[in-house]
Design an enzyme around this catalytic site. Structure first.
Site, short mmCIF file in Angstrom:
data_model
loop_
_atom_site.label_atom_id
_atom_site.label_comp_id
_atom_site.label_asym_id
_atom_site.label_seq_id
_atom_site.Cartn_x
_atom_site.Cartn_y
_atom_site.Cartn_z
N LYS A 44 21.11 36.08 -53.82
CA LYS A 44 21.20 34.73 -54.36
C LYS A 44 22.35 34.53 -55.34
CE LYS A 44 17.61 32.97 -52.29
NZ LYS A 44 17.45 31.63 -51.79
C1 LIG Z 1 13.31 37.63 -52.22
C2 LIG Z 1 13.84 36.58 -51.30
N1 LIG Z 1 13.89 36.84 -49.99
C3 LIG Z 1 14.34 35.92 -49.12
C4 LIG Z 1 14.74 34.67 -49.51
C5 LIG Z 1 15.16 33.68 -48.47
O1 LIG Z 1 16.55 33.40 -48.48
P1 LIG Z 1 17.06 31.94 -48.18
O2 LIG Z 1 16.58 31.08 -49.31
O3 LIG Z 1 18.55 32.04 -48.16
O4 LIG Z 1 16.49 31.50 -46.88
C6 LIG Z 1 14.70 34.37 -50.89
C7 LIG Z 1 15.09 33.05 -51.41
O5 LIG Z 1 14.57 32.02 -51.16
C8 LIG Z 1 14.26 35.35 -51.80
O6 LIG Z 1 14.21 35.10 -53.12
#
Ligand SMILES: Cc1ncc(COP(=O)(O)O)c(C=O)c1O
Length: 326
Positions: A44
């Site tokens: 992120k």
């Molecule tokens: C630990 C974790 N895994 C997966 C995701 C999913 O990623 P994305 O938001 O880019 O779909 C997030 C964020 O939302 C996350 O914090």
């Protein structure tokens, strides 16, 4: 001398690591895009900085301003690091199902943390979506990030994560597997990879209690699919603008129990101390094993670090209480 101008200069260029024991039953090369090497320990960081830079350029975020976001923790961490370097105030709105570690970590990097109930509808005034929005309306010189619908999120992964994976696999990647929350990672990486080679298959990992899989397969937003679940970081009860269903070939759902058990297995069998969505992603990949052939190169992206889950998935007492282990 070789050094970064500040901590934000260390974001990206994370390693690709072969998974060995857990994927013995898979007849393909399985590589993990290991995002915990980012300074905030998650993927992120990439989109947090991109969203801030785009908001600055658009005049939405002004000097001395306050950044407000509803976050499960990782986006908040990336935003908090950037806020420190760039001189903004950071307010994170979280739902009460998130690990306490995530809240403490955000406070450690100077964020104000506001906790909201999980078991309310998104349009309930107490939900974390509504609370973040209201705070941004009430706070002068503030900017509401909205990682769900802010397309700079997808763009960050289109511009950095996707090209890195393409280059690191020398263009040999055949499948990309990743957990889906806001959709930024799958949509940005998926779009970039399919532009390089339209034959690359992109699989989203979803949870039971989330709307994505059914919506992708039927076009129906089925409220009956929505119920509380334990897995953190993936699955949604809304359709974020960042989920580009056109670049996703399919979704695979993983149970809360399997996601938790495989989070432990990654640590114990691969030495990969990762977050709960990594457990879901690797288990989803194993459920998809019939899709892969011998010469395939399957890349699975692991979003965040195990340290955020020591009170839950890495706590055997909690695991037993949940009925996940004997
Ligand atoms: C630990 C974790 N895994 C997966 C995701 C999913 O990623 P994305 O938001 O880019 O779909 C997030 C964020 O939302 C996350 O914090």
């Amino acid at each position: 001398m070789e050094y970064a101008e500040n901590i934000l200069g260390t974001i990206g260029n994370t390693p690709l690591v072969k998974i060995n024991k857990l994927t013995e039953e898979v007849d393909a090369l399985v590589l993990a895009k290991y995002e915990t090497f980012n300074p905030g320990n998650s993927a992120k960081d990439r989109m947090a900085v991109k969203m801030i830079e785009d908001a600055e350029a658009a005049g939405l975020l002004k000097p001395g301003g306050t950044i407000i976001e509803g976050t499960s923790g990782n986006t908040g961490m990336g935003l908090a690091l950037a806020a420190i370097v760039k001189g903004y105030k950071m307010v994170c709105v979280m739902s009460d199902k998130q690990s306490k570690e995530k809240m403490d970590i955000l406070k450690a990097v100077g964020s104000e943390v506001i906790v909201c109930p999980t078991d309310v509808a998104p349009d309930d005034p107490n939900s974390y979506y509504s609370t973040s929005k209201r705070l941004s309306e009430e706070t002068p010189n503030s900017w509401y990030v909205n990682q769900y619908d802010n397309l700079s999120n997808t763009k960050a992964h289109y511009e950095s994560t996707g090209p890195e994976i393409w280059k690191q696999t020398d263009g040999r990647i055949t499948h990309f597997v990743v957990g889906v929350g806001t959709g930024g990672t799958i949509s940005g990486v998926g779009k970039y990879l399919k532009e390089q080679n339209p034959d690359i298959k992109v699989w989203g990992i979803d949870t039971y209690g989330s709307v994505f899989k059914k919506y992708h397969e039927t076009g129906i937003f089925d409220e009956k699919e929505i119920y509380p679940y334990v897995t953190e970081g993936i699955g949604e009860d809304i359709l974020p603008k960042n989920v580009n269903f056109d670049v996703i070939d399919g979704f695979m759902k993983v149970t809360d129990k399997d996601a938790a058990v495989y989070t432990q297995r990654l640590a114990k069998e691969e030495g990969m101390f990762l977050g709960n969505s990594a457990g879901a992603a690797i288990k989803g990949l194993l459920q998809l094993k019939e899709q892969f052939k011998k010469d395939d190169v399957v890349v699975v992206l692991f979003h965040d670090h195990g340290s955020r889950y020591v009170g839950k998935m890495f706590n055997d007492e909690w695991m037993r209480k949940m009925g996940y282990i004997e």
